[in-house]
Design an enzyme around this catalytic site. Structure first.
Site, PDB file in Angstrom:
ATOM      1  N   HIS A  19       0.820  -1.218   0.000  1.00  0.00           N
ATOM      2  CA  HIS A  19       0.000   0.000   0.000  1.00  0.00           C
ATOM      3  C   HIS A  19       0.854   1.268   0.000  1.00  0.00           C
ATOM      4  O   HIS A  19       0.387   2.324  -0.433  1.00  0.00           O
ATOM      5  CB  HIS A  19      -0.985  -0.054   1.170  1.00  0.00           C
ATOM      6  N   SER A 100      -6.617  -2.175  -0.413  1.00  0.00           N
ATOM      7  CA  SER A 100      -6.236  -1.357  -1.576  1.00  0.00           C
ATOM      8  C   SER A 100      -7.409  -0.566  -2.187  1.00  0.00           C
ATOM      9  O   SER A 100      -7.217   0.597  -2.572  1.00  0.00           O
ATOM     10  CB  SER A 100      -5.558  -2.233  -2.632  1.00  0.00           C
ATOM     11  N   GLU A 118     -13.721  -8.838  -7.568  1.00  0.00           N
ATOM     12  CA  GLU A 118     -13.501  -9.764  -6.453  1.00  0.00           C
ATOM     13  C   GLU A 118     -14.446 -10.941  -6.671  1.00  0.00           C
ATOM     14  O   GLU A 118     -15.591 -10.750  -7.064  1.00  0.00           O
ATOM     15  CB  GLU A 118     -13.797  -9.051  -5.121  1.00  0.00           C
ATOM     16  N   ASP A 143     -13.730 -12.404 -12.753  1.00  0.00           N
ATOM     17  CA  ASP A 143     -12.351 -12.868 -12.692  1.00  0.00           C
ATOM     18  C   ASP A 143     -11.388 -11.698 -12.967  1.00  0.00           C
ATOM     19  O   ASP A 143     -11.496 -11.026 -13.993  1.00  0.00           O
ATOM     20  CB  ASP A 143     -12.166 -13.980 -13.732  1.00  0.00           C
ATOM     21  N   GLY A 144     -10.465 -11.492 -12.061  1.00  0.00           N
ATOM     22  CA  GLY A 144      -9.547 -10.366 -12.171  1.00  0.00           C
ATOM     23  C   GLY A 144      -8.678 -10.422 -13.416  1.00  0.00           C
ATOM     24  O   GLY A 144      -8.431  -9.396 -14.064  1.00  0.00           O
ATOM     25  N   ASP A 164      -3.117  -8.438  -7.416  1.00  0.00           N
ATOM     26  CA  ASP A 164      -2.772  -8.896  -6.060  1.00  0.00           C
ATOM     27  C   ASP A 164      -3.477 -10.209  -5.727  1.00  0.00           C
ATOM     28  O   ASP A 164      -4.318 -10.264  -4.829  1.00  0.00           O
ATOM     29  CB  ASP A 164      -3.190  -7.770  -5.082  1.00  0.00           C
TER      30      ASP A 164
HETATM   31  N1  SAM Z   1      -5.816  -6.207  -2.967  1.00  0.00           N
HETATM   32  C1  SAM Z   1      -6.389  -6.398  -1.648  1.00  0.00           C
HETATM   33  C2  SAM Z   1      -5.778  -5.388  -0.710  1.00  0.00           C
HETATM   34  O1  SAM Z   1      -4.619  -5.006  -0.878  1.00  0.00           O
HETATM   35  O2  SAM Z   1      -6.498  -4.957   0.199  1.00  0.00           O
HETATM   36  C3  SAM Z   1      -6.183  -7.791  -1.122  1.00  0.00           C
HETATM   37  C4  SAM Z   1      -6.543  -8.886  -2.076  1.00  0.00           C
HETATM   38  S1  SAM Z   1      -6.303 -10.512  -1.495  1.00  0.00           S
HETATM   39  C5  SAM Z   1      -4.573 -10.692  -1.405  1.00  0.00           C
HETATM   40  C6  SAM Z   1      -6.702 -11.466  -2.912  1.00  0.00           C
HETATM   41  C7  SAM Z   1      -8.207 -11.510  -3.236  1.00  0.00           C
HETATM   42  O3  SAM Z   1      -8.377 -12.064  -4.542  1.00  0.00           O
HETATM   43  C8  SAM Z   1      -9.023 -12.404  -2.326  1.00  0.00           C
HETATM   44  O4  SAM Z   1     -10.018 -11.632  -1.704  1.00  0.00           O
HETATM   45  C9  SAM Z   1      -9.644 -13.461  -3.254  1.00  0.00           C
HETATM   46  O5  SAM Z   1     -10.979 -13.812  -2.904  1.00  0.00           O
HETATM   47  C10 SAM Z   1      -9.613 -12.767  -4.580  1.00  0.00           C
HETATM   48  N2  SAM Z   1      -9.557 -13.619  -5.774  1.00  0.00           N
HETATM   49  C11 SAM Z   1      -8.998 -14.852  -5.922  1.00  0.00           C
HETATM   50  N3  SAM Z   1      -9.036 -15.230  -7.208  1.00  0.00           N
HETATM   51  C12 SAM Z   1      -9.606 -14.215  -7.899  1.00  0.00           C
HETATM   52  C13 SAM Z   1      -9.883 -13.994  -9.276  1.00  0.00           C
HETATM   53  N4  SAM Z   1      -9.577 -14.915 -10.205  1.00  0.00           N
HETATM   54  N5  SAM Z   1     -10.456 -12.831  -9.630  1.00  0.00           N
HETATM   55  C14 SAM Z   1     -10.764 -11.891  -8.720  1.00  0.00           C
HETATM   56  N6  SAM Z   1     -10.514 -12.034  -7.392  1.00  0.00           N
HETATM   57  C15 SAM Z   1      -9.949 -13.179  -6.990  1.00  0.00           C
END
Ligand code: SAM
Length: 280
Positions: A19, A100, A118, A143-144, A164
């Protein structure tokens, strides 16, 4: 498989590094009076209660944000990040940690855009609620990695993409590289920041080699280790790999990392480094 919950780890040393870099990139992009897109591919829940069962169970934030948020010798590079943390903690007590998306929400301007994805069935509605009144934001249960194809290039032609993933699956180490390639193909001038954990050093070496093989240039690596590399289970370090970093970021991180390392790791183990994986 979606068993990862960021609430167990919110505010730990890895979040502090991630961050800090995120806020410095946002502040640099704000120096131009033109809008940009902030795209967060793996957003999490947005807000984390530090007195909650999950954060209390691991206590990771006690060796992270709790060590820095109220110090009076904080370097200027941490100001934007800590102003966002303090916005959610008006009193003396550290109760909430902004993830984030909420850090971006605090720092972005009215005319910037926020796209968040998410997939977790519990975290997604929490995230959507956080942004229900924010007209800049689009929050999707999607999906991210797919967003790196569908949301790029942004209309504004300026953008910052934070990637992330939880690295629950070993394939994440390859998927992030493929995702970056897809994004870069469509939007080569964007800033991309990829977070990674060091659990097994070999995985990171392979991932950085794969990134080098893409032919993409201007790739900066920033890493903070709390312990030496190890074959045992557990994260010993974390890092951010930034493609097209704003010109000031390298120096800013060289200035602030030794302070962060000293304060977050008083026992002095581990290391801090800033180096180019691929230069200009
Ligand atoms: N970026 C956030 C932060 O800094 O506050 C933390 C994110 S955390 C490390 C990873 C997140 O990705 C989890 O909440 C998980 O449910 C989500 N996730 C897992 N696979 C994913 C995908 N294919 N697409 C979107 N989100 C996903």
């Amino acid at each position: 498989m979606l068993s990862y919950r960021h609430s167990f780890h919110a505010g730990n040393h890895a979040d502090v590094l991630k961050h800090t870099v995120q806020s410095l990139i946002i502040e640099s992009l704000k120096e131009k009076d033109k809008p940009f897109l902030y795209l967060d591919t793996h957003s999490g829940a947005g807000r984390y209660q530090l007195s909650g069962e999950h954060a209390e169970k691991t206590g990771e934030y006690l060796e992270g944000i709790a060590r820095i948020w109220q110090r009076d010798d904080v370097p200027a590079e941490l100001e934007a990040y800590l102003s966002a943390v303090k916005h959610f903690n008006r009193g003396e007590q550290l109760r909430y940690y902004p993830g984030s998306p909420l850090i971006a929400r605090q720092l972005l301007r009215d005319f910037d855009k926020i796209h968040l994805t998410e997939l977790h069935p519990t975290d997604f509605p929490l995230l959507r609620n956080e942004f229900s009144k924010d007209e800049r934001a689009k929050v999707m249960k999607a999906d991210g990695y797919q967003q790196l194809k569908s949301q790029l290039p942004p209309l504004s032609r300026r953008g910052f993409v934070l990637i992330d993933p939880p690295y629950e699956m070993k394939t994440d180490y390859q998927d992030v590289v493929k995702g970056i390639q897809e994004g870069y193909k469509r939007f080569a001038t964007g800033v991309y920041a990829l977070w990674y954990p060091v659990v097994l050093r070999q995985q990171i070496k392979r991932m950085t080699r794969d990134l080098q093989d893409t032919g993409i240039r201007r790739i900066l690596q920033i890493e903070l280790a709390v312990r030496p590399d190890s074959d045992q289970r557990g994260m010993t370090a974390s890092g951010m790999i930034v493609i097209n970093p704003p010109w000031k970021l390298e120096q800013q991180m060289r200035d602030v990392l030794p302070w962060l390392h000293k304060v977050l790791v008083p026992e002095g183990t581990g290391h801090a480094k800033v180096e180019w994986i691929v230069p200009e």
